[in-house]
Design a protein around this motif. Sequence first.
Motif, short mmCIF file in Angstrom:
data_model
loop_
_atom_site.label_atom_id
_atom_site.label_comp_id
_atom_site.label_asym_id
_atom_site.label_seq_id
_atom_site.Cartn_x
_atom_site.Cartn_y
_atom_site.Cartn_z
N SER A 148 43.01 36.85 80.20
CA SER A 148 44.40 36.15 81.65
C SER A 148 44.78 34.34 81.30
O SER A 148 43.94 33.73 80.46
CB SER A 148 43.71 36.08 83.01
N LEU A 149 45.67 33.90 81.76
CA LEU A 149 45.92 32.65 81.54
C LEU A 149 47.21 32.23 83.02
O LEU A 149 48.33 32.56 83.40
CB LEU A 149 47.17 32.38 79.91
N ALA A 150 46.41 30.60 83.17
CA ALA A 150 46.96 30.27 84.47
C ALA A 150 47.05 29.15 84.35
O ALA A 150 46.18 28.14 84.27
CB ALA A 150 46.75 31.03 86.06
N GLY A 151 48.47 28.46 85.16
CA GLY A 151 48.06 26.96 84.95
C GLY A 151 49.35 26.55 86.30
O GLY A 151 50.82 27.04 86.37
N LYS B 278 33.44 39.15 79.65
CA LYS B 278 31.97 38.32 79.67
C LYS B 278 31.65 38.36 78.50
O LYS B 278 30.75 37.12 78.78
CB LYS B 278 31.26 39.53 80.51
N GLU B 279 31.66 39.14 77.53
CA GLU B 279 30.45 38.40 76.53
C GLU B 279 31.27 37.03 75.31
O GLU B 279 30.76 36.54 75.02
CB GLU B 279 30.79 39.68 74.97
N MET B 280 32.48 37.05 75.44
CA MET B 280 33.67 35.74 75.22
C MET B 280 33.21 33.68 75.85
O MET B 280 32.48 32.95 75.60
CB MET B 280 34.83 35.28 75.28
N LYS C 213 29.83 29.48 76.57
CA LYS C 213 29.10 28.25 76.97
C LYS C 213 28.42 27.54 76.06
O LYS C 213 27.35 26.84 76.27
CB LYS C 213 28.32 29.11 78.01
N ASP C 214 27.34 28.78 75.81
CA ASP C 214 27.13 28.18 74.25
C ASP C 214 27.15 27.22 72.91
O ASP C 214 26.78 26.45 72.83
CB ASP C 214 26.02 29.73 73.94
N LYS D 290 33.58 27.23 83.22
CA LYS D 290 33.13 27.12 84.44
C LYS D 290 33.53 28.70 85.10
O LYS D 290 34.78 29.22 84.72
CB LYS D 290 33.81 26.38 85.34
N GLY D 291 32.13 29.37 85.28
CA GLY D 291 32.48 31.12 85.79
C GLY D 291 32.88 31.39 84.49
O GLY D 291 32.14 31.29 83.49
N ASN D 292 33.74 32.06 84.28
CA ASN D 292 34.57 33.20 83.04
C ASN D 292 35.96 32.51 82.74
O ASN D 292 36.73 32.99 82.22
CB ASN D 292 34.88 34.53 83.35
#
Length: 662
Positions: free
Chosen positions: A346-349, A368-370, A375-376, A626-628
């Motif tokens: 998704s994209l939001a702003g 979840k995977e990305m 984060k790493d 942050k989060g996903n």
Amino acid sequence: MIRLVAVLATVGWSNMIHAQDLLKKVPEEAQVVMAMNGKAFFKHVDAAEVNKIFQNIGFFDNVFGKKNKISKENIQELGLDLNSKAYIHAQITDSVQYIGALFPIANVAQLEEVLPKDKKIQTVDGLKTMYTSDGTLRMSWDDNTLYFLGAVPMFNYFNKEEIRTRYGLKEDPKYNYDDAAAATTVEAYPDTVYVDTTITAVEVPPVKQGEIKEVEFEEGEEFIVPPASPPAKGTEIEEDEYAYVDSVLERDEYQDDYYKVYAEVSQHNDSVKNVLMAQWVNQRFTQILDGKIGYSKSKTFSRMKDNELMRLEMKNFNEFYSLYYPMDLFYGTFGAKPIFDYGYESLAGSLIVDGPQLKFVGDLGLDKEMTKYFKDIYKNKFNPKFFEFLDPNALGFISLNMNSEAYIKHMPSLVKKVYGNMAGDKVGNIIDLFATIADVTLDEKALGKVIKGDNLFVVNGVTKQEVKYKDYQYDDDYNYTEVERTKMETLPQFIWMFSSDDTRIFEKIINVGKSENSIEDHGGIFELKINDRSGIKPYLLIDKGIVFLSNDLQKLKDIKSKTFRGKGDASFVSFVKNNPVSLVFNAKQVPSLVKELDIPIHRNIEETINELSQYGNLYFVSKKVKGNNAGFEIGVDFPKTKPNAVSFMVDAINKLTLKFKD
């Protein structure tokens, strides 16, 4: 009618004061929804100032005509309710793009007064309705809401062979370059050309609720134009001085005939598509009004704040942009039709005004995977020794702070994720092979020490330097001699740096370069001799775990001798320290840069250029996950001479339009 759409889009800023929010009429299936918040907009600027801009550019005269009895000089007299939100929405399928809009009506009589008088008003689905001449854009309204819905065909869909056959679409004529270049063999048309004259632009009739119509096409007429006949055997062709001219004329005639056929085919195909789009618009409109597809239930739109001018939300983002991929090109080149999976959900702003600052703050939703990879990869500390190079007078900089070890570790998995759907075919197997080789051979820990991942590239300004270049000198017999000349060039002054815990590779590269005379040693600062016409001379310095590359030799000498004294700008340091990626442009340096480069500017924009010295930063930053959600922000700091950024922008545009009016 197109002009009317522009008017309504311009004045459609709004916020929720009335009982009903038009969000309840936005289709639930819409992949893109944008809300325009007029209450927030007009809270920060006077409507009279906005009207001045339209008057200066002749907006009202151009839309309504100088001789029109309607005399509108105020956007508030166009019948729209500026105190309720307006929405624009889009739904993209493999075959069609639906683009719609919803505007709240304050005074339907005022609205109908400014509608085009040459357009027929029909009653469709119980609403007053107007269409564009091709029927692909429909406008309907009741006492409270103005609806727009248009349809645009998807190129990839209608380029498929089975779809072209189903709807009677014709192939574009092939251009024969050999025949076009030949002087004696010119085929004006392909051997057989089908021209359909039965399909023209249509006036869309009313469609009853729930009615589905089939599109019917009649068989096109066929005519055959024989190719030009070659000369008979034994015929002697005399050469004359006009042979070349005749050849050019025949080639031009071939081109004229080709473009004539191409235009006829394009007109036929466009007509067929327009008929389809017109019917699909009506069918879609009926479904929206019936409520059969559901309505948007987004809570963020109803909670927009008074400083949010606009909010954008896109769902199924990965699927959305994948529909625009040129699949036929991929298939023709690689023999596969990939679906790239970047893990973007998704994209939001929102566009936010914060005093003198205007910024778009957004989030990119990750699967979840990305999320794990991001984060790493972006979990890294920036080298604080870099901060002193962020000079407040710098023209701009780019910083990238990533964990090289994590990036190399996840790179094979990232490649498989993006291209993994191609596994099983030839290309997929090759990609899988390279990913596996990288996974087996690359030592992420060792490579992560060579280039840790923190990078800073700073442009401090420009400098004039004498540049040597090669030229040629000719004698009376046109024999040339190579000579060396010099000229003054204005070059960017830059410095790039990154951390390294293991500099042995760079040191060995330097030793090899010195032996090959491609690197010159200036007391521990190494000049890279490259054949670059720009005149930029890059120098390399390795100092206490930092690799520097710059064309500023004196600055590198100061760094090496420990005499460099720099102090980083606080705002610049904050950008670099808190964000994995930042790109900052120092707008206040533009006026002096323009003078230094001796760039000619028009007198009407000279004052605007000079005002840039009062601006702050123009920037883009990518934030930590942050989060996903991977956050990002794009912003500009306007001068503090006006109460807020919107007020300043409107005033600046007003002054500019007034100058051009004079």
